[in-house]
Design a protein around this motif. Structure first.
Motif, PDB file in Angstrom:
ATOM      1  N   HIS A 102       0.841  -1.197   0.090  1.00 29.92           N
ATOM      2  CA  HIS A 102       0.013   0.047  -0.030  1.00 29.92           C
ATOM      3  C   HIS A 102       0.719   1.162  -0.039  1.00 29.92           C
ATOM      4  CE1 HIS A 102      -3.716  -2.161   0.319  1.00 29.92           C
ATOM      5  NE2 HIS A 102      -3.128  -2.878   1.579  1.00 29.92           N
ATOM      6  N   THR A 103       1.867   1.451   0.838  1.00 29.28           N
ATOM      7  CA  THR A 103       2.321   2.522   1.097  1.00 29.28           C
ATOM      8  C   THR A 103       3.674   2.665   0.052  1.00 29.28           C
ATOM      9  OG1 THR A 103       1.774   2.848   3.289  1.00 29.28           O
ATOM     10  CG2 THR A 103       3.721   4.221   2.588  1.00 29.28           C
ATOM     11  N   VAL A 104       4.433   1.651   0.216  1.00 30.16           N
ATOM     12  CA  VAL A 104       5.830   1.704  -0.817  1.00 30.16           C
ATOM     13  C   VAL A 104       5.532   1.916  -2.071  1.00 30.16           C
ATOM     14  CG1 VAL A 104       7.897   0.450  -1.342  1.00 30.16           C
ATOM     15  CG2 VAL A 104       7.462   0.668   1.183  1.00 30.16           C
ATOM     16  N   ARG A 105       4.440   0.802  -2.595  1.00 27.83           N
ATOM     17  CA  ARG A 105       4.009   1.012  -3.923  1.00 27.83           C
ATOM     18  C   ARG A 105       3.473   2.198  -4.487  1.00 27.83           C
ATOM     19  NH1 ARG A 105       3.253  -2.979  -7.394  1.00 27.83           N
ATOM     20  NH2 ARG A 105       3.646  -4.757  -5.784  1.00 27.83           N
ATOM     21  N   ASP A 112       7.545   9.757  -5.133  1.00 30.65           N
ATOM     22  CA  ASP A 112       7.839  10.255  -3.799  1.00 30.65           C
ATOM     23  C   ASP A 112       8.788   9.050  -2.910  1.00 30.65           C
ATOM     24  OD1 ASP A 112       7.931  11.762  -1.323  1.00 30.65           O
ATOM     25  OD2 ASP A 112       5.798  11.053  -0.562  1.00 30.65           O
ATOM     26  N   LEU A 113       9.972   9.331  -3.394  1.00 26.54           N
ATOM     27  CA  LEU A 113      10.752   8.295  -3.069  1.00 26.54           C
ATOM     28  C   LEU A 113      11.642   8.410  -1.580  1.00 26.54           C
ATOM     29  CD1 LEU A 113      12.571   7.277  -6.261  1.00 26.54           C
ATOM     30  CD2 LEU A 113      10.381   6.168  -5.270  1.00 26.54           C
ATOM     31  N   VAL A 114      11.544   9.746  -0.992  1.00 30.25           N
ATOM     32  CA  VAL A 114      12.249   9.734   0.222  1.00 30.25           C
ATOM     33  C   VAL A 114      11.240   9.256   1.340  1.00 30.25           C
ATOM     34  CG1 VAL A 114      12.962  11.427   1.846  1.00 30.25           C
ATOM     35  CG2 VAL A 114      13.449  11.586  -0.531  1.00 30.25           C
ATOM     36  N   LEU A 115      11.248   8.249   2.225  1.00 29.69           N
ATOM     37  CA  LEU A 115      10.547   7.452   2.827  1.00 29.69           C
ATOM     38  C   LEU A 115      10.786   7.986   4.359  1.00 29.69           C
ATOM     39  CD1 LEU A 115       8.517   5.404   2.642  1.00 29.69           C
ATOM     40  CD2 LEU A 115      10.184   3.714   3.751  1.00 29.69           C
ATOM     41  N   THR A 116       9.833   8.574   4.847  1.00 27.67           N
ATOM     42  CA  THR A 116       9.830   9.444   6.376  1.00 27.67           C
ATOM     43  C   THR A 116       8.938   8.652   7.326  1.00 27.67           C
ATOM     44  OG1 THR A 116       8.152  10.850   5.772  1.00 27.67           O
ATOM     45  CG2 THR A 116      10.260  11.638   4.930  1.00 27.67           C
ATOM     46  N   PRO A 165      16.718   8.669   3.723  1.00 28.22           N
ATOM     47  CA  PRO A 165      16.813   7.441   3.079  1.00 28.22           C
ATOM     48  C   PRO A 165      15.672   7.398   1.960  1.00 28.22           C
ATOM     49  CG  PRO A 165      16.230   6.949   5.439  1.00 28.22           C
ATOM     50  CD  PRO A 165      16.405   8.584   5.105  1.00 28.22           C
ATOM     51  N   SER A 166      16.150   6.879   0.654  1.00 27.79           N
ATOM     52  CA  SER A 166      15.144   6.989  -0.515  1.00 27.79           C
ATOM     53  C   SER A 166      14.759   5.593  -1.027  1.00 27.79           C
ATOM     54  CB  SER A 166      15.885   7.723  -1.637  1.00 27.79           C
ATOM     55  OG  SER A 166      16.241   9.222  -0.978  1.00 27.79           O
ATOM     56  N   LEU A 167      13.680   5.295  -1.534  1.00 31.68           N
ATOM     57  CA  LEU A 167      13.371   3.757  -2.309  1.00 31.68           C
ATOM     58  C   LEU A 167      14.096   3.677  -3.244  1.00 31.68           C
ATOM     59  CD1 LEU A 167       9.573   4.344  -1.330  1.00 31.68           C
ATOM     60  CD2 LEU A 167      11.127   2.521  -0.050  1.00 31.68           C
ATOM     61  N   GLN A 193       8.191  -6.663  -4.956  1.00 32.40           N
ATOM     62  CA  GLN A 193       8.282  -5.993  -6.162  1.00 32.40           C
ATOM     63  C   GLN A 193       7.320  -4.781  -6.243  1.00 32.40           C
ATOM     64  OE1 GLN A 193       7.481  -9.053  -9.271  1.00 32.40           O
ATOM     65  NE2 GLN A 193       9.701  -9.226  -9.695  1.00 32.40           N
ATOM     66  N   ALA A 194       7.413  -4.152  -5.111  1.00 37.84           N
ATOM     67  CA  ALA A 194       6.426  -2.904  -5.020  1.00 37.84           C
ATOM     68  C   ALA A 194       6.889  -1.720  -5.695  1.00 37.84           C
ATOM     69  CB  ALA A 194       6.723  -2.538  -3.393  1.00 37.84           C
ATOM     70  N   PHE A 195       8.272  -1.973  -6.433  1.00 38.47           N
ATOM     71  CA  PHE A 195       8.455  -0.861  -7.400  1.00 38.47           C
ATOM     72  C   PHE A 195       8.170  -0.944  -8.822  1.00 38.47           C
ATOM     73  CE2 PHE A 195      11.938  -3.971  -6.413  1.00 38.47           C
ATOM     74  CZ  PHE A 195      11.948  -4.761  -7.419  1.00 38.47           C
TER      75      PHE A 195
END
Length: 196
Positions: A102-105, A112-116, A165-167, A193-195
């Motif tokens: 849900h979130t990472v995908r 929006d690749l900077v995960l916070t 940290p970036s995805l 494979q969320a990407f």
């Protein structure tokens, strides 16, 4: 569906997972398991309590898979064993799996690749909507769970280890993807494979 806090403190722990996979492959008795973990201290922990907790978590992850998977963990190269552990952690934890789905995908889709921590806190709120019986965690517990999940993503290479940290895309080993597809573990492949 059941979101549980049992992932806290639970990074992928490659060294320990290789040992636990070896015990599972040896099909040790409950008595031999207890001796290995608590007496022989095969995990080399400073306290018996820590050894028991980590052994229990890792075992719970690994038993979601088969002995062929345990071989990948015990004998595989470091990247392969880490990715095999990642798959087992996803199979074991709805909390981790759904965060990826849900979130990472969504982060990958929007760029929006900077995960916070904000992403994590928002995600936990949506978990309550999907699972009304979910235990109400304190903020510190929720944040600790988030720390564990972020650490797991960093270990598998999906999250860069930097001040922001970036995805990033992970290139999985053929052996673990073949294993999962052959056993129709599509939900795990989808999360890994969320990407895509």
């Amino acid at each position: 569906m059941s979101y549980k806090a049992d992932i806290a403190g639970g990074s992928l722990k490659l060294y320990e997972s290789r040992i636990i996979a070896g015990l599972l492959l040896s099909d040790v008795s409950p008595k031999a398991w207890k001796t290995a973990i608590e007496v022989e201290n095969v995990l080399q922990k400073t306290s018996q309590g820590t050894a028991k907790r980590q052994a229990s978590l890792i075992r719970a992850r690994l038993v979601t898979m088969t002995s062929d998977h345990w071989l990948l963990v015990r004998d595989g190269s470091k990247p392969l064993a880490i990715q095999a552990n990642f798959a087992a952690a996803i199979a074991h934890s709805c909390l981790l799996r759904d965060f990826l789905v849900h979130t990472v995908r969504d982060c990958f889709r929007t760029g929006d690749l900077v995960l916070t921590r904000r992403h994590w806190r928002n995600y936990v709120e949506t978990c309550r909507e999907r699972d009304p019986d979910m235990t109400a965690w304190t903020q510190s517990t929720s944040d600790k769970l988030g720390d564990s999940v972020f650490q797991i993503l960093a270990e598998v290479g999906m999250l860069s280890e930097s001040s922001k940290p970036s995805l990033q895309v992970v290139h999985y080993q053929t052996e673990i993807m073949d294993y999962l597809r052959a056993r129709e573990r599509d939900e795990i492949v989808h999360a890994m494979q969320a990407f895509i």
